[in-house]
Design an enzyme around this catalytic site. Structure first.
Site, mmCIF file in Angstrom:
data_model
loop_
_atom_site.group_PDB
_atom_site.id
_atom_site.type_symbol
_atom_site.label_atom_id
_atom_site.label_comp_id
_atom_site.label_asym_id
_atom_site.label_seq_id
_atom_site.Cartn_x
_atom_site.Cartn_y
_atom_site.Cartn_z
ATOM 1 N N LYS A 256 -1.223 -9.330 2.759
ATOM 2 C CA LYS A 256 -0.500 -8.879 3.963
ATOM 3 C C LYS A 256 -1.398 -7.932 4.745
ATOM 4 C CE LYS A 256 3.218 -6.002 3.811
ATOM 5 N NZ LYS A 256 2.684 -4.810 4.530
ATOM 6 N N GLU B 245 9.083 -4.417 10.528
ATOM 7 C CA GLU B 245 9.510 -3.124 9.990
ATOM 8 C C GLU B 245 10.045 -2.215 11.082
ATOM 9 O OE1 GLU B 245 6.784 -1.233 7.271
ATOM 10 O OE2 GLU B 245 7.960 0.623 7.222
ATOM 11 N N GLU C 68 -1.539 -5.577 8.473
ATOM 12 C CA GLU C 68 -0.734 -4.977 9.539
ATOM 13 C C GLU C 68 -1.413 -5.189 10.895
ATOM 14 O OE1 GLU C 68 0.043 -0.839 8.751
ATOM 15 O OE2 GLU C 68 0.974 -1.255 6.810
ATOM 16 N N ASP D 135 -1.035 -6.043 -0.305
ATOM 17 C CA ASP D 135 -1.459 -5.443 0.966
ATOM 18 C C ASP D 135 -2.960 -5.250 0.996
ATOM 19 O OD1 ASP D 135 0.589 -5.017 2.794
ATOM 20 O OD2 ASP D 135 1.249 -3.150 1.855
ATOM 21 N N ASP E 207 0.840 -1.201 0.000
ATOM 22 C CA ASP E 207 0.000 0.000 0.000
ATOM 23 C C ASP E 207 0.876 1.252 0.000
ATOM 24 O OD1 ASP E 207 0.904 -0.196 2.599
ATOM 25 O OD2 ASP E 207 -1.070 0.020 3.535
ATOM 26 N N SER E 208 2.212 1.052 0.016
ATOM 27 C CA SER E 208 3.139 2.163 -0.237
ATOM 28 C C SER E 208 2.909 2.723 -1.635
ATOM 29 C CB SER E 208 4.594 1.707 -0.071
ATOM 30 O OG SER E 208 4.835 0.522 -0.810
HETATM 31 O O1 KIV Z 1 3.597 -1.136 1.651
HETATM 32 C C1 KIV Z 1 4.773 -1.508 1.689
HETATM 33 O O2 KIV Z 1 5.595 -1.221 0.812
HETATM 34 C C2 KIV Z 1 5.201 -2.316 2.836
HETATM 35 C C3 KIV Z 1 6.659 -2.622 2.974
HETATM 36 C C4 KIV Z 1 7.386 -1.417 3.390
HETATM 37 C C5 KIV Z 1 6.900 -3.755 3.874
HETATM 38 O O3 KIV Z 1 4.397 -2.707 3.625
#
Ligand code: KIV
Length: 273
Positions: free
Chosen positions: A122, A191, A124, A92, A53-54
């Site tokens: 993924k 992280e 969090e 994510d 989600d980055s």
């Molecule tokens: O969204 C992302 O890029 C991440 C990584 C930094 C692990 O969760």
């Protein structure tokens, strides 16, 4: 000799990541959000691609990851799936799509997997999202956990600083990591936590850990692609190694193109019909 090199064309699965941990082979993961980059990352021999989600920061220019939606994640992830043939594709779940009602979390998880073709998700957090993780796992969807600095909680943390420095937070992280493993998560991102803690967690778990800003004791590493390629100008945290200076390469190439067009040097006789 490693069996997970660029020459090994076999599809990477969650089972193969576990085998890598078991034989002590480090796991290399990078983010990608689009077809072209996914092709390159995959061809270079990456084990897993995270459609993070980055993307909210890197692709859309938001200052946090909070605004990105399920449908936007599906667009990014399906593009990556079309580009990568070998790497495991993890997507994510975005902020707000799994933290409340676990039935809604499952519906969003199924929607992402069906529409994008990603192979794992993924999420969090630890104990707070236990019910959502249980439901998603029960549907047969592999889940990667994410502890330590969890950017979707940036407003609670008050920034992106190092997490789990104190004893209480470190103990909660260890408890959450063991719980995620017990639930059936296939791997865990750690992280921005102290390297000693990340090593301790990695040694305590049988599932692979993948670190970012967590030192060398994890079972693998992940970086944001644009950061490690030097496309993200001023972003230079201590943990980031830049493997290229693509900002310079790209702006210089585009500058040359602009000059050539202005000088009527492009296209030349060989570049026209
Ligand atoms: O969204 C992302 O890029 C991440 C990584 C930094 C692990 O969760």
């Amino acid at each position: 000799m490693s069996t997970n090199t660029v020459d090994d064309k076999r599809k990477v699965t969650t089972v193969r990541l576990q085998q890598m941990k078991d034989r002590g082979e480090k796991i290399a993961m990078l983010t990608a959000y689009d077809y072209s980059m996914a092709q390159l990352v995959d061809a270079a021999g990456i084990d897993a691609i995270l459609v993070g989600d980055s993307a909210a920061n890197v692709m859309a220019g938001y200052s946090t990851t909070l605004p990105i939606t399920v449908d936007e994640m599906i667009t990014y992830a399906s593009s990556v799936v079309r580009g990568a043939k070998r790497a495991l594709i993890v997507c994510d779940m975005p902020f707000g799509s799994y933290q409340g009602n676990s039935e809604v979390a499952l519906a969003n998880a199924v929607h992402i997997i069906k529409e994008s073709g990603a192979e794992a998700l993924k999420l969090e957090g630890g104990a707070e999202i236990r019910e959502s993780i249980e439901r998603i796992l029960a549907a047969g969807i592999p889940v990667m956990g994410h502890l330590g600095l969890t950017p979707q909680s940036v407003n609670k943390f008050g920034g992106y600083g190092l997490r789990a420095k104190g004893e209480a937070e470190a103990q909660k992280l260890i408890d959450d990591a063991l719980m995620l493993q017990e639930l059936g998560c296939f791997a865990l991102v750690l992280e921005k936590i102290p390297a000693d803690l990340a090593r301790k967690v990695s040694e305590a778990l049988t599932i692979p850990t993948i670190g970012i800003g967590a030192g060398s004791g994890t079972d693998g590493q992940v970086l944001v692609l644009q950061d490690m390629l030097g496309m993200n100008g001023g972003f230079a945290p201590k943990f980031l190694r830049k493997y290229a200076d693509l900002s310079q390469v790209i702006t210089s190439a585009i500058g040359n193109y602009v000059s050539d067009v202005k000088a009527v040097d492009f296209p030349n006789e060989n570049e026209q019909y």
